[in-house]
Design an enzyme around this catalytic site. Structure first.
Site, PDB file in Angstrom:
ATOM      1  N   ARG A   1       0.685  -1.233  -0.021  1.00 34.52           N
ATOM      2  CA  ARG A   1       0.099  -0.101   0.073  1.00 34.52           C
ATOM      3  C   ARG A   1       1.114   0.953   0.301  1.00 34.52           C
ATOM      4  O   ARG A   1       0.631   2.236  -0.788  1.00 34.52           O
ATOM      5  CB  ARG A   1      -0.969  -0.019   1.364  1.00 34.52           C
ATOM      6  CG  ARG A   1      -2.058   1.523   0.963  1.00 34.52           C
ATOM      7  CD  ARG A   1      -2.892   1.206   2.939  1.00 34.52           C
ATOM      8  NE  ARG A   1      -2.688   2.567   2.761  1.00 34.52           N
ATOM      9  CZ  ARG A   1      -3.876   3.071   3.086  1.00 34.52           C
ATOM     10  NH1 ARG A   1      -5.170   1.920   2.897  1.00 34.52           N
ATOM     11  NH2 ARG A   1      -4.968   4.119   2.959  1.00 34.52           N
TER      12      ARG A   1
ATOM     13  N   LEU B   1      -7.348   6.844   2.005  1.00 40.53           N
ATOM     14  CA  LEU B   1      -5.614   7.906   1.604  1.00 40.53           C
ATOM     15  C   LEU B   1      -4.836   7.221   2.995  1.00 40.53           C
ATOM     16  O   LEU B   1      -5.671   8.058   4.244  1.00 40.53           O
ATOM     17  CB  LEU B   1      -5.569   9.013   1.466  1.00 40.53           C
ATOM     18  CG  LEU B   1      -6.231   9.632  -0.585  1.00 40.53           C
ATOM     19  CD1 LEU B   1      -6.371  10.597  -0.843  1.00 40.53           C
ATOM     20  CD2 LEU B   1      -5.302   8.420  -1.117  1.00 40.53           C
TER      21      LEU B   1
ATOM     22  N   ASN C   1     -11.972  17.726  -1.203  1.00 34.23           N
ATOM     23  CA  ASN C   1     -12.539  16.295  -1.159  1.00 34.23           C
ATOM     24  C   ASN C   1     -14.166  16.227  -1.384  1.00 34.23           C
ATOM     25  O   ASN C   1     -14.923  17.680  -0.879  1.00 34.23           O
ATOM     26  CB  ASN C   1     -13.052  15.091  -0.033  1.00 34.23           C
ATOM     27  CG  ASN C   1     -14.026  13.586  -0.101  1.00 34.23           C
ATOM     28  OD1 ASN C   1     -13.642  13.423  -1.435  1.00 34.23           O
ATOM     29  ND2 ASN C   1     -14.668  13.392   1.462  1.00 34.23           N
TER      30      ASN C   1
ATOM     31  N   GLU D   1     -23.544  19.199  -5.948  1.00 31.03           N
ATOM     32  CA  GLU D   1     -22.270  18.881  -6.730  1.00 31.03           C
ATOM     33  C   GLU D   1     -21.868  19.848  -7.419  1.00 31.03           C
ATOM     34  O   GLU D   1     -20.271  20.062  -6.871  1.00 31.03           O
ATOM     35  CB  GLU D   1     -21.617  17.285  -6.635  1.00 31.03           C
ATOM     36  CG  GLU D   1     -22.952  16.875  -5.129  1.00 31.03           C
ATOM     37  CD  GLU D   1     -22.184  15.239  -5.313  1.00 31.03           C
ATOM     38  OE1 GLU D   1     -21.370  14.982  -5.812  1.00 31.03           O
ATOM     39  OE2 GLU D   1     -22.934  14.896  -4.665  1.00 31.03           O
TER      40      GLU D   1
ATOM     41  N   HIS E   1     -18.601  15.455  -0.323  1.00 31.48           N
ATOM     42  CA  HIS E   1     -19.211  14.215  -0.010  1.00 31.48           C
ATOM     43  C   HIS E   1     -20.932  14.597   0.003  1.00 31.48           C
ATOM     44  O   HIS E   1     -20.937  15.567   0.140  1.00 31.48           O
ATOM     45  CB  HIS E   1     -18.403  14.179   1.718  1.00 31.48           C
ATOM     46  CG  HIS E   1     -19.162  13.158   2.367  1.00 31.48           C
ATOM     47  ND1 HIS E   1     -18.810  11.643   1.956  1.00 31.48           N
ATOM     48  CD2 HIS E   1     -20.230  13.185   2.793  1.00 31.48           C
ATOM     49  CE1 HIS E   1     -20.009  11.227   2.903  1.00 31.48           C
ATOM     50  NE2 HIS E   1     -20.508  11.789   2.871  1.00 31.48           N
TER      51      HIS E   1
ATOM     52  N   LEU F   1     -11.802  10.014   8.120  1.00 35.88           N
ATOM     53  CA  LEU F   1     -12.299  10.067   7.319  1.00 35.88           C
ATOM     54  C   LEU F   1     -13.993  11.330   6.449  1.00 35.88           C
ATOM     55  O   LEU F   1     -14.336  10.961   7.920  1.00 35.88           O
ATOM     56  CB  LEU F   1     -13.040   8.757   6.367  1.00 35.88           C
ATOM     57  CG  LEU F   1     -13.690   8.364   6.178  1.00 35.88           C
ATOM     58  CD1 LEU F   1     -12.878   8.219   4.340  1.00 35.88           C
ATOM     59  CD2 LEU F   1     -14.867   6.619   5.584  1.00 35.88           C
ATOM     60  N   ASP F   2     -13.801  12.015   5.553  1.00 37.83           N
ATOM     61  CA  ASP F   2     -15.069  13.144   5.379  1.00 37.83           C
ATOM     62  C   ASP F   2     -14.845  14.031   6.487  1.00 37.83           C
ATOM     63  O   ASP F   2     -16.192  14.318   7.381  1.00 37.83           O
ATOM     64  CB  ASP F   2     -16.770  11.791   5.169  1.00 37.83           C
ATOM     65  CG  ASP F   2     -16.363  11.310   4.106  1.00 37.83           C
ATOM     66  OD1 ASP F   2     -15.368  11.619   2.808  1.00 37.83           O
ATOM     67  OD2 ASP F   2     -17.400  10.137   4.685  1.00 37.83           O
TER      68      ASP F   2
END
Ligand code: GRF
Length: 217
Positions: free
Chosen positions: A70, A98, A112, A179, A114, A149-150
């Site tokens: 990874r 990530l 990002n 969006e 979402h 995350l988010d």
């Protein structure tokens, strides 16, 4: 006349790429001062790669299976991104989580999108969860990427009404239109230097945002 565009943007996708398309359209129509220089996917069959190719944008597929670890994959991904010296790195339907090293490498440049009004509904199935909760409003958020995350600092949100007859699909379609407005806006702010992340705070036009900018659909 507008100055020549010199702010590169790299977009990471895993699928359909309608948010990528919104950025390509905004660039073509000169609504943003930025250039989508490359699109990187972790899925070789992502439909968004065709959109990039049609627009003459360089594409790369960097998939986990090709690497010994990874870490090696993330190093290659980071190097590919950095080779374009982007002012903005956009996760637009990129379904890979990530690692902290990669996130740190692009802190303040990586955003990002979402499909929920974060902090509500991080993770998957956001439209279904908003309907199940009986929410009157739903929407989408653009935020800086951090290791949570988010969970990174929020920049801009769009909110749309939830209708009684909505299905997850009809609600998703309404949110998606929103969006396509907020993502080009956030990219423009970032690439023109109006938006930054300083000591974990979102700065827009010289002031710290107490709340994300809210747009109505
Ligand atoms: C969007 O709903 C985005 O918010 C989420 O994944 C979806 C990607 O759609 N992260 P598309 O590939 O941009 O059409």
């Amino acid at each position: 006349m507008k100055p020549a565009i010199d702010a590169n943007v790299v977009v990471l996708i895993s699928g359909r790429g309608s948010n990528l398309q919104a950025l390509l359209d905004a660039e073509r129509e000169r609504r943003i001062d930025a250039h989508v220089a490359a699109v990187i996917s972790d899925q070789a069959d992502a439909a968004g790669l065709q959109r990039a190719a049609r627009a003459g944008v360089a594409t790369h597929v960097i998939a986990g299976g090709e690497f010994a670890s990874r870490d090696a994959c993330e190093q290659a991904l980071g190097d590919a991104i950095e080779s374009y010296a982007p002012k903005a790195v956009v996760l637009a339907g990129f379904m890979r989580i990530l690692g902290p090293h990669l996130v740190q490498r692009f802190t303040g440049r990586m955003i990002n999108i979402h499909p929920s009004l974060l902090p509500l509904y991080p993770g998957l199935n956001t439209h279904r969860r908003a309907l199940a909760a009986g929410d009157a409003w739903h929407g989408a958020t653009v935020h800086f990427v951090t290791s949570e995350l988010d969970g990174g600092p929020r920049i801009v949100q769009v909110r749309v009404p939830v209708h009684a007859a909505d299905t997850p699909e009809s609600l998703a379609a309404r949110v998606l239109q929103g969006e396509h407005r907020i993502l080009p806006q956030a990219v423009d702010w970032l690439t023109t230097g109006r938006l930054s992340l300083i000591s974990g705070r979102v700065m827009l036009d010289g002031s710290a945002l107490e709340h994300p900018v809210l747009m109505e659909a």
